[in-house]
Design a protein around this motif. Structure first.
Motif, PDB file in Angstrom:
ATOM      1  N   ILE A 117       0.830  -1.204   0.000  1.00 49.30           N
ATOM      2  CA  ILE A 117       0.000   0.000   0.000  1.00 49.30           C
ATOM      3  C   ILE A 117       0.862   1.250   0.000  1.00 49.30           C
ATOM      4  N   GLN A 118       1.937   1.242   0.758  1.00 50.04           N
ATOM      5  CA  GLN A 118       2.816   2.409   0.811  1.00 50.04           C
ATOM      6  C   GLN A 118       3.450   2.707  -0.541  1.00 50.04           C
ATOM      7  N   ASN A 119       3.804   1.666  -1.259  1.00 48.78           N
ATOM      8  CA  ASN A 119       4.429   1.855  -2.574  1.00 48.78           C
ATOM      9  C   ASN A 119       3.403   2.111  -3.674  1.00 48.78           C
ATOM     10  N   LEU A 120       2.116   1.909  -3.363  1.00 51.64           N
ATOM     11  CA  LEU A 120       1.090   2.052  -4.395  1.00 51.64           C
ATOM     12  C   LEU A 120       0.941   3.499  -4.840  1.00 51.64           C
ATOM     13  N   SER A 121       1.263   4.439  -3.981  1.00 49.91           N
ATOM     14  CA  SER A 121       1.143   5.849  -4.351  1.00 49.91           C
ATOM     15  C   SER A 121       2.104   6.235  -5.469  1.00 49.91           C
ATOM     16  N   SER A 122       3.148   5.445  -5.680  1.00 42.80           N
ATOM     17  CA  SER A 122       4.108   5.740  -6.749  1.00 42.80           C
ATOM     18  C   SER A 122       3.511   5.533  -8.133  1.00 42.80           C
ATOM     19  N   LEU A 123       2.375   4.846  -8.210  1.00 42.33           N
ATOM     20  CA  LEU A 123       1.754   4.613  -9.522  1.00 42.33           C
ATOM     21  C   LEU A 123       1.339   5.918 -10.185  1.00 42.33           C
ATOM     22  N   GLN A 124       1.048   6.952  -9.394  1.00 45.09           N
ATOM     23  CA  GLN A 124       0.628   8.226  -9.963  1.00 45.09           C
ATOM     24  C   GLN A 124       1.756   8.917 -10.726  1.00 45.09           C
ATOM     25  N   ASN A 125       2.984   8.503 -10.473  1.00 44.70           N
ATOM     26  CA  ASN A 125       4.128   9.113 -11.154  1.00 44.70           C
ATOM     27  C   ASN A 125       4.501   8.390 -12.445  1.00 44.70           C
ATOM     28  N   ILE A 126       3.849   7.276 -12.711  1.00 46.73           N
ATOM     29  CA  ILE A 126       4.171   6.499 -13.905  1.00 46.73           C
ATOM     30  C   ILE A 126       3.504   7.125 -15.126  1.00 46.73           C
ATOM     31  N   ARG A 127       4.263   7.308 -16.185  1.00 47.19           N
ATOM     32  CA  ARG A 127       3.743   7.796 -17.453  1.00 47.19           C
ATOM     33  C   ARG A 127       4.141   6.810 -18.549  1.00 47.19           C
ATOM     34  N   VAL A 128       3.152   6.389 -19.318  1.00 46.48           N
ATOM     35  CA  VAL A 128       3.372   5.420 -20.395  1.00 46.48           C
ATOM     36  C   VAL A 128       3.025   6.090 -21.718  1.00 46.48           C
ATOM     37  N   PRO A 129       3.922   6.076 -22.709  1.00 46.76           N
ATOM     38  CA  PRO A 129       3.592   6.672 -24.010  1.00 46.76           C
ATOM     39  C   PRO A 129       2.364   6.008 -24.632  1.00 46.76           C
ATOM     40  N   ARG A 130       1.416   6.842 -25.021  1.00 44.89           N
ATOM     41  CA  ARG A 130       0.217   6.282 -25.646  1.00 44.89           C
ATOM     42  C   ARG A 130       0.518   5.732 -27.028  1.00 44.89           C
ATOM     43  N   TYR A 131       1.291   6.455 -27.812  1.00 48.62           N
ATOM     44  CA  TYR A 131       1.579   6.092 -29.206  1.00 48.62           C
ATOM     45  C   TYR A 131       2.728   5.084 -29.226  1.00 48.62           C
ATOM     46  N   VAL A 132       2.442   3.882 -29.727  1.00 49.36           N
ATOM     47  CA  VAL A 132       3.454   2.819 -29.716  1.00 49.36           C
ATOM     48  C   VAL A 132       4.188   2.700 -31.048  1.00 49.36           C
ATOM     49  N   MET A 133       3.716   3.394 -32.062  1.00 56.39           N
ATOM     50  CA  MET A 133       4.378   3.337 -33.363  1.00 56.39           C
ATOM     51  C   MET A 133       5.386   4.489 -33.484  1.00 56.39           C
ATOM     52  N   SER A 134       6.002   4.611 -34.660  1.00 61.97           N
ATOM     53  CA  SER A 134       6.930   5.699 -34.943  1.00 61.97           C
ATOM     54  C   SER A 134       6.636   6.251 -36.331  1.00 61.97           C
TER      55      SER A 134
END
Length: 443
Positions: free
Chosen positions: A289-306
């Motif tokens: 639970i303590q480490n779960l707050s770190s999920l808000q800092n995760i950013r994943v690129p939406r566009y997977v192509m180039s």
């Protein structure tokens, strides 16, 4: 909604209450109706309704397509269910009691449109959308309506920004003609003010897309899970927290699997839903639970192509252990003008079964295959066309086995037949040679 003084039979009164949604930008207070409450006949409205065939699109497929386009747009239909009228002779099944103030007398109101909470509501609303796709002559718009809608949410995209704008404008016009106005338009790129005004677009900022956060200015996906730890850790509270982590693409699979493994250990402990969990599991859970707050800092690129992609590859990796197993898929793109790009597309994880049946299957299926079966690798003329034979049945004594005549044999790629069709009194039956016992008589 219409106020009435009398109603016909049959009729049904819907239970309802309000739900306050603080983070909603349009509807802060939403009414929830309960059509599953039983009446004096022990039947509810949902019990007697036909729900229709499923028309909802697969959310996983929609999100995968959403990540393949460079330019994307999203919107939703304003009060979608309330835009569909119900047959007048069926409206007495949607009655409610209401009064404006506590001092007023209760009045009876009839709901004239499709109501959220009834079993048929999803089908009726989606079927109206599908009819618009059938009526239009534009195949592209028909595809968008059929494939890019999840209930009232539209998510579509294109690699050309102008083509995407044309699609959005035409889709908006067609839906508006049937009283399905699209609102809260959001784009991941800058569009001119005229288009914004024409589409009644929302603010160009962070937005939710089918439950996933979308930071449109940076074109990044993020997660908005906010979980508060409780003083007492039980199986019920752990299940509640896990269910709040919404991850349809499996991008958080390495994190969620930790909680799932802990929950599985509780099942092995055989404790009740509201009992305190063992100390070792509680310590691991609190750390999670303590480490779960770190999920808000995760950013994943939406566009997977180039851009300018000449080659696109799909790479899938799998792994397993005694506790869990999983798989992940990556998109690898490259061309002569750009460098290699590798991005995570989706993933899936699952806890290992509590009953370990691997070794039983290994001994039963694999070890048996190690024995050389010469009868399957050499040609034997034990069966022939028109030959009488008994069909072996492990559940019956030999005297009750069916009698049949071989009418056709199926050779494999090596020219050896292993399966045959037999004509019996009940029709044609196909069996393997091992289930056919030829009779020592002349055809």
């Amino acid at each position: 909604m219409s106020k009435i003084n009398e109603y016909a039979w049959p009729h049904y009164f819907l239970l309802h209450h309000g739900v306050f949604r603080e983070h909603s930008s349009t509807t802060k207070l939403r009414v929830v109706f309960n059509a599953s409450a039983a009446t004096t006949s022990n039947k509810s409205l949902n019990d007697i309704q036909m729900i229709g065939p499923p028309l909802l699109n697969d959310i996983f497929s929609i999100l995968l397509r959403f990540r393949q386009y460079k330019y994307v747009a999203s919107a939703d239909v304003e009060k979608m269910y309330r835009q569909v009228l119900v047959q007048p002779d069926q409206r007495d099944l949607q009655l409610i009691l209401w009064r404006e103030t506590a001092s007023d007398e209760l009045s009876v109101y009839r709901l004239n449109t499709v109501t959220y909470g009834t079993a048929s509501a999803p089908y009726l609303s989606m079927r109206c959308l599908r009819q618009l796709a059938l009526d239009t002559d534009d195949k592209i718009i028909a595809r968008v309506i059929n494939e890019d809608f999840f209930v009232d949410d539209l998510i579509t995209g294109e690699d050309d920004p102008q083509v995407l704008l044309n699609i959005c404008e035409k889709t908006s016009e067609i839906l508006k003609s049937a009283c399905f106005p699209l609102r809260k338009w959001t784009f991941n790129y800058d569009v001119n003010k005229e288009v914004f005004k024409k589409l009644s677009s929302g603010e160009h900022c962070q937005n939710k897309t089918l439950g996933l956060g979308l930071q449109v200015d940076k074109d990044m996906l993020y997660f908005t899970t906010n979980v508060e730890n409780t003083s007492k850790v039980t199986k019920r509270t752990m299940m509640s927290v896990i269910s709040q982590i919404y991850d349809p693409l499996g991008l958080l699979a390495p994190t969620i699997i930790i909680a799932k493994v802990l929950l599985q250990k509780l099942w092995l402990c055989k404790i009740d839903w509201d009992d305190a969990v063992p100390t070792d599991i509680e310590c691991l859970w609190n750390r999670f639970i303590q480490n779960l707050s770190s999920l808000q800092n995760i950013r994943v690129p939406r566009y997977v192509m180039s851009e300018h992609v000449l080659n696109c590859e799909l790479h899938i990796f799998t792994d397993a252990s005694q506790n869990a197993y999983g798989a992940c898929a990556y998109i690898r793109t490259y061309s002569d003008q750009s460098s290699v790009s590798v991005k995570l597309l989706c993933a899936k994880s699952k806890v290992a079964p509590m009953r370990q049946i691997f070794w039983k299957r290994w001994a039963k299926e694999y070890v048996a295959e190690l024995q050389t079966r010469t009868k399957w690798k050499t040609r034997q003329d034990s069966l022939a066309i028109n030959q009488l034979a008994l069909i072996k049945d492990d559940n019956l004594p030999p005297l009750k086995w069916k009698l049949g005549r071989i009418i056709r044999m199926y050779p494999g790629t090596d020219g050896i037949s292993r399966v045959a069709d037999l004509l019996t009194s009940s029709g044609i039956t196909r069996r393997a040679f091992s289930k056919i016992c030829p009779l020592p008589v002349s055809p």
